[in-house]
Write an enzyme that holds these catalytic residues in place. Structure first.
Site, PDB file in Angstrom:
ATOM      1  N   TYR A 175       1.406 -32.185 -33.099  1.00 20.13           N
ATOM      2  CA  TYR A 175       1.719 -31.344 -31.935  1.00 20.13           C
ATOM      3  C   TYR A 175       0.516 -31.289 -30.985  1.00 20.13           C
ATOM      4  O   TYR A 175       0.652 -31.474 -29.772  1.00 20.13           O
ATOM      5  CB  TYR A 175       2.096 -29.933 -32.394  1.00 20.13           C
ATOM      6  CG  TYR A 175       2.431 -29.004 -31.252  1.00 20.13           C
ATOM      7  CD1 TYR A 175       3.667 -29.070 -30.614  1.00 20.13           C
ATOM      8  CD2 TYR A 175       1.509 -28.066 -30.806  1.00 20.13           C
ATOM      9  CE1 TYR A 175       3.975 -28.230 -29.557  1.00 20.13           C
ATOM     10  CE2 TYR A 175       1.808 -27.218 -29.749  1.00 20.13           C
ATOM     11  CZ  TYR A 175       3.046 -27.301 -29.125  1.00 20.13           C
ATOM     12  OH  TYR A 175       3.343 -26.469 -28.059  1.00 20.13           O
TER      13      TYR A 175
ATOM     14  N   VAL B 236       3.379 -17.458 -27.980  1.00 20.56           N
ATOM     15  CA  VAL B 236       4.587 -16.734 -27.562  1.00 20.56           C
ATOM     16  C   VAL B 236       5.605 -16.657 -28.702  1.00 20.56           C
ATOM     17  O   VAL B 236       5.822 -17.637 -29.415  1.00 20.56           O
ATOM     18  CB  VAL B 236       5.217 -17.432 -26.333  1.00 20.56           C
ATOM     19  CG1 VAL B 236       6.472 -16.703 -25.883  1.00 20.56           C
ATOM     20  CG2 VAL B 236       4.205 -17.506 -25.183  1.00 20.56           C
TER      21      VAL B 236
END
Length: 284
Positions: free
Chosen positions: A201, A238
């Site tokens: 990622y 988030v």
């Protein structure tokens, strides 16, 4: 004399957000519906989920529009481009938000994680940009939703790799070669020996931020008078399906920096080609 038919093309401004049926993308659409003077398109690869998301925002009194768009499907991407070109003469705001991440506990072999993650987060986003950047209108804004994880991954690369990613004249071809090399090294199980960190990622976002810098440079060279600004950003940590329930920000808080970059005032010269977090340019 019959009047000349001018066609039905709208002169309205238009914003488009990819991967927007949930999470940060959905929050970005919500904020744009409230703040942007133009049409706002929520796009998603799945028509059912995308339509449902649009209906949810309409229930809040907002007026988003829906368009199917699957980054992994070249026909879907080119059909969307043709639609926006015909209806609006191009796109004013493009927010590339679509992305994936494997969970930390996922047992999928790292080589497969690397291939799958980069295919979406880097290669498909690059393909999307190749198709859409030519129709970004003068004064347009391009925002690539990257991550601070890309900066952290970069800091964990070998000195040689860091120098190449940070180079002010790295080409897109060279960057693609680096990304393909990472996947190949990961599949062979030699990525750490070759100077790469243990994060697919993170490297996908290192690539995306570097790509943004290249795109910005190209826009300045090829369309110097058009005032298009292109930036990468980190929305923060988030609470989404991707980041989990323990994250510190709500999706609406995560949308703040991407929306700030999307709505940079007309005539702004900067930021451009930067990586931005908390509305502040970060060192790369």
């Amino acid at each position: 004399m019959t009047p000349v038919h001018k066609g039905t093309m709208s002169v309205r401004k238009v914003a488009l957000v990819t991967g927007a049926n949930k999470g940060i993308g959905l929050a970005v659409v919500r904020a744009l519906c409230k703040q942007y003077d133009g049409d706002v398109y929520l796009t998603a690869r799945d028509v059912g989920r995308g339509t449902e998301a649009v209906e949810g925002l309409k229930a809040e009194g907002l007026a988003p529009l829906f368009r199917q768009l699957d980054l992994m499907d070249p026909c879907s991407v080119s059909a969307a481009r043709d639609f926006f070109k015909a209806e609006y003469g191009g796109v004013d705001v493009l927010i590339n938000n679509a992305g994936i991440a494997f969970k930390m506990a996922d047992k999928t072999p790292f080589g497969i994680q690397a291939e799958v993650t980069l295919r979406t987060n880097f290669f498909a986003t690059r393909d999307m940009c190749d198709v859409f950047l030519p129709i970004i209108k003068p004064g347009g804004r391009v925002v690539n939703v990257s991550s601070i994880m890309g900066s952290i991954a970069l800091s964990r690369c070998s000195q040689d790799l860091q120098a190449r990613f940070r180079s002010d004249n790295i080409t897109e071809e060279e960057l693609v070669g680096l990304m393909e090399g990472f996947v190949k090294n990961a599949q062979e199980g030699i990525h750490t020996q070759k100077g790469w960190p243990e994060t697919a990622y993170g490297i996908s976002k290192t690539g995306l931020t570097t790509l943004t810098r290249i795109q910005a440079r190209r826009l300045t060279q090829e369309r110097p008078g058009d005032g298009i600004l292109c930036n990468a950003c980190c929305p923060g940590w988030v609470r989404t399906d991707m980041a989990g329930p323990n994250a510190t920000k709500s999706p609406d808080e995560g949308a703040i920096t991407p929306v700030y970059l999307a709505l940079l005032p007309a005539g702004s010269k900067e930021p451009h080609g930067q990586f931005v977090s908390e509305k502040t340019v970060q060192a790369w």
